[in-house]
Write a protein that holds these residues in place. Sequence first.
Motif, PDB file in Angstrom:
ATOM      1  N   PRO B  36      -7.496  -0.245   6.650  1.00  2.00           N
ATOM      2  CA  PRO B  36      -8.495   0.959   5.881  1.00  2.00           C
ATOM      3  C   PRO B  36      -7.808   1.741   4.859  1.00  2.00           C
ATOM      4  O   PRO B  36      -8.184   2.052   3.876  1.00  2.00           O
ATOM      5  N   GLU B  37      -6.310   1.889   5.189  1.00  6.08           N
ATOM      6  CA  GLU B  37      -5.555   2.831   4.287  1.00  6.08           C
ATOM      7  C   GLU B  37      -5.103   1.753   3.087  1.00  6.08           C
ATOM      8  O   GLU B  37      -4.633   2.425   2.098  1.00  6.08           O
ATOM      9  N   GLY B  38      -5.046   0.671   3.305  1.00  3.36           N
ATOM     10  CA  GLY B  38      -4.815  -0.454   2.160  1.00  3.36           C
ATOM     11  C   GLY B  38      -3.945  -1.478   2.820  1.00  3.36           C
ATOM     12  O   GLY B  38      -4.223  -1.847   3.863  1.00  3.36           O
ATOM     13  N   VAL B  46       0.063   0.544   0.990  1.00  2.00           N
ATOM     14  CA  VAL B  46      -0.142   0.499  -0.568  1.00  2.00           C
ATOM     15  C   VAL B  46      -1.786   0.602  -0.611  1.00  2.00           C
ATOM     16  O   VAL B  46      -2.414  -0.107  -0.463  1.00  2.00           O
ATOM     17  N   PRO B  47      -2.214   1.816  -1.221  1.00  2.00           N
ATOM     18  CA  PRO B  47      -3.819   1.757  -1.249  1.00  2.00           C
ATOM     19  C   PRO B  47      -4.313   0.887  -2.365  1.00  2.00           C
ATOM     20  O   PRO B  47      -3.590   0.575  -3.307  1.00  2.00           O
ATOM     21  N   LEU B  48      -5.217   0.096  -2.292  1.00  2.45           N
ATOM     22  CA  LEU B  48      -5.861  -0.819  -3.228  1.00  2.45           C
ATOM     23  C   LEU B  48      -7.208  -0.128  -3.818  1.00  2.45           C
ATOM     24  O   LEU B  48      -7.896   0.717  -3.076  1.00  2.45           O
ATOM     25  N   PRO B  49      -7.039  -0.571  -5.270  1.00  2.00           N
ATOM     26  CA  PRO B  49      -8.463   0.107  -5.962  1.00  2.00           C
ATOM     27  C   PRO B  49      -9.501  -0.739  -5.270  1.00  2.00           C
ATOM     28  O   PRO B  49      -9.453  -1.744  -5.004  1.00  2.00           O
ATOM     29  N   ALA B  50     -10.771  -0.097  -5.703  1.00 10.28           N
ATOM     30  CA  ALA B  50     -11.847  -0.598  -4.787  1.00 10.28           C
ATOM     31  C   ALA B  50     -12.154  -2.051  -5.624  1.00 10.28           C
ATOM     32  O   ALA B  50     -12.773  -2.810  -5.021  1.00 10.28           O
ATOM     33  N   GLU B  57     -12.725 -10.015   1.825  1.00 11.98           N
ATOM     34  CA  GLU B  57     -11.825 -10.617   0.665  1.00 11.98           C
ATOM     35  C   GLU B  57     -10.760  -9.542  -0.137  1.00 11.98           C
ATOM     36  O   GLU B  57     -11.210  -8.489  -0.153  1.00 11.98           O
ATOM     37  N   VAL B  58      -9.643  -9.969  -0.619  1.00 12.29           N
ATOM     38  CA  VAL B  58      -8.920  -9.184  -1.318  1.00 12.29           C
ATOM     39  C   VAL B  58      -8.393  -9.807  -2.455  1.00 12.29           C
ATOM     40  O   VAL B  58      -8.007 -11.149  -2.449  1.00 12.29           O
ATOM     41  N   ASP B  59      -8.111  -8.916  -3.511  1.00  7.96           N
ATOM     42  CA  ASP B  59      -7.428  -9.629  -4.779  1.00  7.96           C
ATOM     43  C   ASP B  59      -5.997  -9.627  -4.656  1.00  7.96           C
ATOM     44  O   ASP B  59      -5.361  -8.536  -4.925  1.00  7.96           O
ATOM     45  N   LEU B  60      -5.602 -10.701  -4.279  1.00  5.09           N
ATOM     46  CA  LEU B  60      -3.838 -10.859  -3.899  1.00  5.09           C
ATOM     47  C   LEU B  60      -3.204 -10.444  -5.456  1.00  5.09           C
ATOM     48  O   LEU B  60      -2.154  -9.886  -5.425  1.00  5.09           O
ATOM     49  N   ARG B  61      -3.646 -10.950  -6.495  1.00  6.38           N
ATOM     50  CA  ARG B  61      -3.110 -10.528  -7.808  1.00  6.38           C
ATOM     51  C   ARG B  61      -2.905  -9.395  -8.074  1.00  6.38           C
ATOM     52  O   ARG B  61      -1.973  -8.832  -8.590  1.00  6.38           O
ATOM     53  N   ALA B  62      -3.893  -8.639  -7.731  1.00  3.47           N
ATOM     54  CA  ALA B  62      -4.323  -6.987  -8.006  1.00  3.47           C
ATOM     55  C   ALA B  62      -3.119  -6.331  -7.178  1.00  3.47           C
ATOM     56  O   ALA B  62      -2.360  -5.404  -7.405  1.00  3.47           O
ATOM     57  N   LEU B  67       2.183  -3.707  -6.500  1.00  4.78           N
ATOM     58  CA  LEU B  67       3.587  -3.417  -5.763  1.00  4.78           C
ATOM     59  C   LEU B  67       4.872  -3.436  -6.862  1.00  4.78           C
ATOM     60  O   LEU B  67       5.715  -3.205  -6.704  1.00  4.78           O
ATOM     61  N   GLY B  68       4.150  -4.154  -8.059  1.00  5.43           N
ATOM     62  CA  GLY B  68       5.134  -4.245  -9.151  1.00  5.43           C
ATOM     63  C   GLY B  68       5.846  -5.618  -9.253  1.00  5.43           C
ATOM     64  O   GLY B  68       6.891  -5.953  -9.919  1.00  5.43           O
TER      65      GLY B  68
END
Lengths: 201, 129
Positions: B36-38, B46-50, B57-62, B67-68
């Motif tokens: 839930p935190e990211g 690391v929090p993720l933008p909505a 699903e998660v946008d791995l590229r984003a 992460l840089g």
Amino acid sequence: MVVAVAQESRGAEHARPWIEQAKTSYWQLIDTDHRLEDLYNLVNVPQAIWIDEQGRIARPPETAGSTDHFRRMNLATRTMSAEDQAERLVARQAYLDAVRAWVTTGAHALPADEARAGLPKVTPDIAEARARFRLGLWLRANGRAAEGDLQMAEASRLHPVSWSLWRQAADLDEVGKASGPDFWKRVQALGDRPYYPPAKL
Amino acid sequence: MTKILTPTSEHDIAAHDGLWVSPVDAERVTGWILKPEGMCRADLCVPLPAAALAPNEVDLRAFWTKLGGPVVASETQDVWALGAPPEERNAALEGLEAPDFTLPDLDGVPRSLSQLRGRKVFLATWASW
């Protein structure tokens, strides 16, 4: 203990003749992906890192005994003057003597702050260059040489000071190209800058 | 299937529209776990933008960009490479603990730097080219 790592994207068989001829008892490892260069931020061969008994970096990456005398060689005959050859051997011996002194007495190990100050910084461009080089290698290895070469060219553009990225790509294109006319053009373009910055011993 | 290369591994993953992947696959590729935190690894999240999240699903590229780390792809986006974030590499080196690695010798036997702890190591590169 010496650990020699071949940056050799053509694979182990391509490095084998050199390794067998050297008849060494130490580790001779094969690094097809140039992973060591990624981890330690290396730009050329040969480079060395001195690591102490605690696994700490005692000297950051530096040229391992090679010199720039080759830049003055006669390209037609591929020979160096006797004086340059002698100076080159003296410089190499001085470096090897320093390594031996470190092993026996700990000489030349740097204090932490100096070792740290000697580390080259990984920039976003360098990180992208490494990713593109890795992608390029994969594409080449999977029948997509032209596309792979584009990625490698972009890697060299992003990280122009890396001779390894450029020369490995040239060698994959054609054995010998890494030390062909284009290589010499790049060396000449260095002007007063060193190809092999001497270790600061 | 989409091929994803990391500095030390290679994965075949079901991905769409770039690098939208399942959280399970994201963890397989990166070692980071969706919570839930990211995206989290050990104590760090690391929090993720909505915009980088969808149901299961998660946008791995984003995420990797946040992460840089560099994210690059082949022309048809069937092969991707995620590079090490520069700050991760710099922090590892500045700690002066020599980064460990495992590489094969001529016979294919894997050798790790960490096996040599307790001895001085002269680690040197060379090449045939």
